[in-house]
Write a protein that holds these residues in place. Structure first.
Motif, mmCIF file in Angstrom:
data_model
loop_
_atom_site.group_PDB
_atom_site.id
_atom_site.type_symbol
_atom_site.label_atom_id
_atom_site.label_comp_id
_atom_site.label_asym_id
_atom_site.label_seq_id
_atom_site.Cartn_x
_atom_site.Cartn_y
_atom_site.Cartn_z
ATOM 1 N N THR A 113 0.826 -1.205 0.000
ATOM 2 C CA THR A 113 0.000 0.000 0.000
ATOM 3 C C THR A 113 0.860 1.256 0.000
ATOM 4 O O THR A 113 0.561 2.243 -0.659
ATOM 5 C CB THR A 113 -0.857 0.065 1.277
ATOM 6 N N THR A 114 1.908 1.201 0.802
ATOM 7 C CA THR A 114 2.711 2.384 1.078
ATOM 8 C C THR A 114 3.979 2.451 0.234
ATOM 9 O O THR A 114 4.500 3.538 -0.040
ATOM 10 C CB THR A 114 3.095 2.401 2.578
ATOM 11 N N SER A 151 -4.299 -4.518 -2.055
ATOM 12 C CA SER A 151 -4.814 -5.009 -3.334
ATOM 13 C C SER A 151 -5.105 -3.879 -4.311
ATOM 14 O O SER A 151 -5.102 -4.110 -5.525
ATOM 15 C CB SER A 151 -6.076 -5.846 -3.103
ATOM 16 N N ALA A 152 -5.341 -2.690 -3.814
ATOM 17 C CA ALA A 152 -5.525 -1.554 -4.723
ATOM 18 C C ALA A 152 -4.261 -1.370 -5.564
ATOM 19 O O ALA A 152 -4.315 -0.884 -6.695
ATOM 20 C CB ALA A 152 -5.816 -0.270 -3.929
ATOM 21 N N ILE A 153 -3.133 -1.782 -5.004
ATOM 22 C CA ILE A 153 -1.865 -1.686 -5.722
ATOM 23 C C ILE A 153 -1.575 -2.984 -6.485
ATOM 24 O O ILE A 153 -1.297 -2.972 -7.686
ATOM 25 C CB ILE A 153 -0.704 -1.411 -4.744
ATOM 26 N N THR A 154 -1.674 -4.114 -5.781
ATOM 27 C CA THR A 154 -1.242 -5.387 -6.379
ATOM 28 C C THR A 154 -2.312 -6.057 -7.226
ATOM 29 O O THR A 154 -2.028 -6.977 -7.981
ATOM 30 C CB THR A 154 -0.858 -6.391 -5.279
ATOM 31 N N GLY A 155 -3.571 -5.633 -7.041
ATOM 32 C CA GLY A 155 -4.666 -6.352 -7.685
ATOM 33 C C GLY A 155 -4.967 -7.638 -6.924
ATOM 34 O O GLY A 155 -4.383 -7.918 -5.876
ATOM 35 N N VAL A 190 -10.614 -1.340 -5.761
ATOM 36 C CA VAL A 190 -9.601 -2.311 -6.198
ATOM 37 C C VAL A 190 -9.864 -2.784 -7.620
ATOM 38 O O VAL A 190 -10.877 -3.428 -7.883
ATOM 39 C CB VAL A 190 -9.579 -3.537 -5.257
ATOM 40 N N PRO A 191 -8.930 -2.485 -8.543
ATOM 41 C CA PRO A 191 -9.056 -3.068 -9.884
ATOM 42 C C PRO A 191 -8.445 -4.464 -9.858
ATOM 43 O O PRO A 191 -7.437 -4.676 -9.187
ATOM 44 C CB PRO A 191 -8.200 -2.122 -10.749
ATOM 45 N N TRP A 192 -9.048 -5.418 -10.556
ATOM 46 C CA TRP A 192 -8.555 -6.790 -10.503
ATOM 47 C C TRP A 192 -7.067 -6.866 -10.859
ATOM 48 O O TRP A 192 -6.319 -7.650 -10.288
ATOM 49 C CB TRP A 192 -9.369 -7.679 -11.448
ATOM 50 N N GLU A 193 -6.644 -6.037 -11.826
ATOM 51 C CA GLU A 193 -5.246 -6.078 -12.267
ATOM 52 C C GLU A 193 -4.346 -5.148 -11.464
ATOM 53 O O GLU A 193 -3.171 -5.022 -11.779
ATOM 54 C CB GLU A 193 -5.158 -5.711 -13.758
ATOM 55 N N GLY A 194 -4.884 -4.463 -10.475
ATOM 56 C CA GLY A 194 -4.043 -3.598 -9.655
ATOM 57 C C GLY A 194 -3.793 -2.248 -10.293
ATOM 58 O O GLY A 194 -4.502 -1.827 -11.199
ATOM 59 N N ASN A 195 -2.779 -1.541 -9.809
ATOM 60 C CA ASN A 195 -2.463 -0.184 -10.236
ATOM 61 C C ASN A 195 -1.133 -0.186 -11.002
ATOM 62 O O ASN A 195 -0.060 -0.171 -10.381
ATOM 63 C CB ASN A 195 -2.387 0.714 -8.992
ATOM 64 N N PRO A 196 -1.173 -0.209 -12.355
ATOM 65 C CA PRO A 196 0.076 -0.312 -13.121
ATOM 66 C C PRO A 196 1.092 0.803 -12.859
ATOM 67 O O PRO A 196 2.273 0.489 -12.666
ATOM 68 C CB PRO A 196 -0.402 -0.309 -14.579
ATOM 69 N N ALA A 206 -2.558 9.676 -3.927
ATOM 70 C CA ALA A 206 -3.799 9.045 -4.378
ATOM 71 C C ALA A 206 -3.458 7.642 -4.864
ATOM 72 O O ALA A 206 -2.583 7.469 -5.704
ATOM 73 C CB ALA A 206 -4.419 9.850 -5.508
ATOM 74 N N LEU A 207 -4.137 6.629 -4.311
ATOM 75 C CA LEU A 207 -3.849 5.247 -4.697
ATOM 76 C C LEU A 207 -4.783 4.746 -5.793
ATOM 77 O O LEU A 207 -4.459 3.806 -6.518
ATOM 78 C CB LEU A 207 -3.999 4.308 -3.497
ATOM 79 N N SER A 208 -5.970 5.351 -5.840
ATOM 80 C CA SER A 208 -6.979 4.803 -6.743
ATOM 81 C C SER A 208 -8.059 5.837 -6.976
ATOM 82 O O SER A 208 -8.298 6.684 -6.104
ATOM 83 C CB SER A 208 -7.565 3.551 -6.078
ATOM 84 N N LYS A 209 -8.685 5.770 -8.129
ATOM 85 C CA LYS A 209 -9.871 6.601 -8.365
ATOM 86 C C LYS A 209 -11.070 5.785 -7.913
ATOM 87 O O LYS A 209 -11.150 4.584 -8.190
ATOM 88 C CB LYS A 209 -9.976 6.925 -9.857
ATOM 89 N N ILE A 210 -11.998 6.423 -7.223
ATOM 90 C CA ILE A 210 -13.164 5.690 -6.736
ATOM 91 C C ILE A 210 -14.169 5.530 -7.863
ATOM 92 O O ILE A 210 -14.525 6.497 -8.541
ATOM 93 C CB ILE A 210 -13.807 6.420 -5.543
ATOM 94 N N ASP A 211 -14.591 4.306 -8.053
ATOM 95 C CA ASP A 211 -15.581 4.011 -9.083
ATOM 96 C C ASP A 211 -16.963 4.255 -8.492
ATOM 97 O O ASP A 211 -17.483 3.429 -7.743
ATOM 98 C CB ASP A 211 -15.413 2.550 -9.547
ATOM 99 N N GLU A 212 -17.520 5.415 -8.792
ATOM 100 C CA GLU A 212 -18.765 5.827 -8.144
ATOM 101 C C GLU A 212 -19.914 4.897 -8.512
ATOM 102 O O GLU A 212 -20.792 4.611 -7.693
ATOM 103 C CB GLU A 212 -19.086 7.280 -8.514
ATOM 104 N N ARG A 213 -19.889 4.402 -9.727
ATOM 105 C CA ARG A 213 -20.956 3.516 -10.176
ATOM 106 C C ARG A 213 -20.938 2.204 -9.385
ATOM 107 O O ARG A 213 -21.958 1.718 -8.922
ATOM 108 C CB ARG A 213 -20.763 3.253 -11.668
ATOM 109 N N GLN A 214 -19.731 1.659 -9.203
ATOM 110 C CA GLN A 214 -19.592 0.427 -8.423
ATOM 111 C C GLN A 214 -20.102 0.627 -7.007
ATOM 112 O O GLN A 214 -20.801 -0.225 -6.459
ATOM 113 C CB GLN A 214 -18.110 0.002 -8.349
ATOM 114 N N ALA A 215 -19.745 1.767 -6.436
ATOM 115 C CA ALA A 215 -20.160 2.046 -5.066
ATOM 116 C C ALA A 215 -21.681 2.075 -4.979
ATOM 117 O O ALA A 215 -22.291 1.472 -4.096
ATOM 118 C CB ALA A 215 -19.572 3.378 -4.608
#
Lengths: 372, 349, 100
Positions: free
Chosen positions: A144-145, A198-202, A253-259, C54-63
């Motif tokens: 994560t960090t 998982s947001a990073i690694t998927g 969390v994207p299934w493939e993570g954060n490229p 920022a680690l991720s964009k939040i998918d508002e639709r999914q939420a």
């Protein structure tokens, strides 16, 4: 607060709790491990244990980067801080972790230049504003960090800073999960997987757990509704004798993570051949080191660190608790010599450590049970 | 089986040196006061360890209090050290149900402090005192070397007359009593945290520093007999104040978490930094335990005073669990609300 | 581990496109968006913030979809119980709580 409050909505939580109560097989005992210390903290903070059916047992996993950091590494960081002209910057989480000679807060009280930061970028800023001081950032955390530390090192290079370094203690979650799965005392039925890692690694890195060990893994968010839904998904898989990786935390969390994050990590870090984890021993390929090409930012190359292995104090059973083999109250020091005010091990310091969380619950339970 | 120390045992003070935690208002502070200082000074007025000491002098009950103010930065949105010093001292008297009569202040000044800064603080103290209608009748000044005193420290002494309408007695607290909070929590502590600038957050938030005597007076006039206990939740926050209350008693407190008011910015900062708002300092709030038959009158009384509109009942006294403060959320989930250990530290995990 | 909180982008600096001004419930801070794809987020978008990044964009639709599904789960459950002739009104007013 948007995307927080909706996932703490009492009405919806009660509904999911009822569905969970209806779904569990009353004749069955479910042992579910939440890997991540953030989940442990959230479970206690939001009183989730009160709405779980009694036959679901939650086992707290080792996903607390403060808890798994060996005392020797804390000493190494404090040795860097003790040097003239060096300021050690660390997260608030580290400030009360005991090293052999004291905690960072205690050493700060005795004159060491130790500063608390919220972001590694804040440490960078301190370096920029104090060109005559060397600022070393004590980095901890899982995947994560780590990307944030990587970007910070890249930024330091962009700025051409010569007074900044990182003492890198990033660890990776999969080897720890594998160590738990391979442990002979382990009997976990399923896992609530770490949402922000998982947001990073998927989600792919956990597929071996389902495929090779036959255990379900549900990657979960941190709000009470997320955790409850994830537990429900684990239970449903167990009831159906399934073992898959599922993603409960789809909004993040994207299934493939954060490229881009994974690329930044790959650019700056490499895997150490092995690294010592408190309680789990040496685990190969489980921690990150700074690559040679960034050696000028690597505190371990710039400074002579003691590198001494320090065993846990006598009686402290941090390791067994980390693995989930012992519950915190079963450690001989729990509640007496080791308590939140005088922690012996890191599991009592960190607010997401199993012992700190359990101390509050156990104290409460003892008070309830005590005769009037 | 767990073996947990009971909270009744008088703690010994075994620390080899003084740490910042000893000043944070939580368990470490308690150990210092009760384990090191108390045993030496031991006397009945001190043993109560309340906000003000009550002395009976020739038939008149007087309340006296002393306080120290150390704050960085000296000036912050909503106030400054001078204002804090006056209001804080008055509030200690107020929550002891004593009408403040006079204040004294000792100023410890750092050599190199700009006169304009000092003058601003003296002016702030004068304004706060005048607003409350209380004279500052004396004090002392000392100057220490450059590098000490963070600019200035203020130490105060306050004296007031115990109000005869009050019958404050924690021993009279019963299960069923209600816990009243005067208004939103955490504003002061978070304002200071942000004002220090180290964390690089900004918010539209100001310290809540104010004198609470007008609210207390309203309470005394409407429900004196029903008022069991009061405290101003400063360092250590609401959690620490309530834990200090229950630790000596045969009861516990249950808070309804949804009912605890706070500004959005306090909530946002706490969520971001991993802090518990119940541990954050307040400088213009108070807690009161009120007998149920007086509850409606108490709430109406505080709300009738300007600035008291957000007063609310946040919980009640229970028979079990004894000597604990617990929080109950909207779906019946519970958690233990502990006293603060050291300073509240932001976390990333 | 991993304390991370949703926040909304207020604006992205033109001079420093990797720096976004983000608001979390009334508190503002600069957040580095270098871990997201360029152009992935703009003012008004919601992101997950951890240690100033920022680690991720939040998918508002999914939420939205997830919440709707979970809400329906609770209501289905109620319907089932009512058909069985067993309501939660017997249990501490939970029914009122849900219907709130």
């Amino acid at each position: 607060m948007k995307y927080v409050d909706e996932f703490r909505e009492p009405g919806i939580i009660s509904g999911v709790a009822r569905e969970l109560a209806r779904t569990v097989d009353p004749a069955r005992h479910y042992r579910v491990m939440e890997v991540c210390g953030g989940h442990t903290h959230s479970i206690y903070r939001h009183g989730l244990r009160d709405v779980l059916p009694p036959n679901i047992e939650l086992v707290h996993g080792p996903g607390c980067p403060v808890c798994v950091l060996p005392t020797g590494r804390v000493d190494d960081g404090l040795a860097i801080a003790a040097r003239d002209g060096v300021a050690l910057a660390c997260f608030g989480d580290m400030m009360r972790v005991p090293g052999t000679k004291g905690t960072p807060l205690e050493l700060k009280a005795r004159g060491a230049d130790i500063r608390m930061v919220y972001s590694p970028l804040d440490a960078l800023r301190i370096a920029e504003q104090n060109p005559h001081k060397h600022v070393c950032f004590f980095s901890i955390g899982f995947e994560t960090t780590a990307p944030s530390t990587a970007l910070t090192i890249l930024r330091a290079r962009e700025l051409g800073l010569t007074n900044f370094s990182v003492f890198c203690n990033h660890v990776t979650i999969v080897p720890a999960m594998r160590a738990i799965l391979d442990s002979p005392d382990m009997r976990i039925d399923g896992f609530v997987g770490p949402g922000h890692v998982s947001a990073i690694t998927g989600c792919r890195p956990y597929e071996f757990i389902a495929a090779d060990y036959g255990k379900p893994v549900v990657v979960a968010g941190f709000e009470p509704l997320d955790i409850l839904e994830a537990i429900l998904m684990v239970v449903r898989q167990l009831n159906a004798n399934e073992a898959r990786v599922e993603n409960q935390y789809k909004r993040i969390v994207p299934w493939e993570g954060n490229p881009p994050a994974l690329r930044a990590m790959a650019q700056v870090f490499e895997l150490r051949p092995y690294f010592e984890w408190r309680g789990l021993g040496f685990i190969s390929q489980s921690a990150l080191a700074i690559k040679e090409s960034f050696a000028v930012y690597d505190a371990e190359k710039l400074f002579d660190i003691p590198g001494v292995r320090v065993t846990d104090p006598r009686g402290a059973q941090c390791g067994e608790v980390l693995k989930g083999v012992l519950k915190p109250p079963q450690c001989k020091l729990f509640g007496t010599e080791c308590n939140p005010e005088h922690p012996v091990g890191a599991l009592m310091v960190s607010s997401e450590g199993a012992c700190a969380a359990y101390y509050r619950y156990a104290v409460y339970a003892a008070a309830v049970e005590a005769p009037a | 089986m767990t073996t947990i120390e009971t909270t009744r045992r008088t703690p010994r003070f075994a620390d080899a040196q003084i740490e910042m935690a000893h000043g944070a208002g939580g368990t470490a502070s308690r150990r210092l006061v009760e384990g090191l200082i108390g045993p030496y000074f031991s006397n009945p007025a001190l043993q109560a360890f309340s906000d003000a000491a009550v002395l009976s002098i020739e038939g008149t009950r007087l309340a006296t209090t002393a306080d120290g103010f150390v704050v960085k930065p000296l000036r912050f949105p909503g106030g400054s050290i001078g204002e804090l010093a006056v209001n804080g001292t008055l509030n200690d008297l107020a929550v002891s149900a004593a009408k403040p009569v006079a204040l004294m202040a000792t100023l410890i000044l750092e050599a190199g402090l700009a006169t304009s800064t000092l003058e601003s603080e003296i002016e702030a103290m004068a304004i706060a005192a005048r607003k409350a209608g209380i004279p500052i009748v004396g004090g002392d000044t000392k100057v220490v070397e450059h590098g000490m005193a963070d600019g200035m420290y203020v130490s105060t002494f306050g004296i007031g007359v115990s109000d005869p309408r009050a019958m404050l007695d924690p021993a009279s607290i019963r299960p069923g009593d209600r816990v009243l909070l005067s208004g939103p929590i955490g504003a002061h502590g978070i304002t200071i945290l942000l004002a220090r600038g180290e964390l690089d957050f900004q918010a539209d938030l100001v310290s809540d520093t104010r004198c609470v005597w007008p609210f207390v007076e309203a309470l005394l006039s409407q429900c004196g007999p029903g008022l069991r206990w009061m405290r101003d939740p400063t360092r250590g926050g609401v959690a620490t104040a309530l834990n200090e209350l229950v630790r000596g008693g045969e009861y516990g407190i249950a808070l309804s978490e949804e009912h605890v008011p706070m500004h959005d910015a306090v909530r946002g900062a706490c969520e971001l930094l991993g802090l518990d708002p119940l541990h954050i300092a307040n400088e213009g709030q108070f807690l009161a335990v009120v007998a149920p038959s007086y509850a409606d009158a108490a709430l109406a009384a505080v709300r009738s005073v300007e600035g008291g509109e957000r007063a609310v009942f946040i919980g009640d006294v229970r028979a079990e669990p004894k000597r604990r403060v617990i929080g109950i959320n909207g779906y019946g989930g519970t958690r233990v609300i502990d006293m603060l250990v050291g300073d509240p530290l932001p976390r990333i995990c | 581990m991993c304390l991370a909180i949703p926040g909304q982008i207020v604006e992205i600096s033109a001079e420093q496109p990797l720096l976004a001004r983000v608001e979390v419930g009334g508190v503002q801070r600069n957040v580095n968006i270098g871990l997201l794809d360029p152009g992935e987020v703009g003012a008004g978008d919601w992101i997950l913030i951890h240690v100033g990044f920022a680690l991720s964009k939040i998918d508002e639709r999914q939420a939205h979809d997830q919440l709707r599904m979970l809400q329906a789960m609770g209501e289905d459950q109620l319907a089932i119980e009512e058909i069985r002739g067993y309501t939660f009104a017997d249990q501490d007013g939970e029914l009122d709580e849900i219907r709130r």
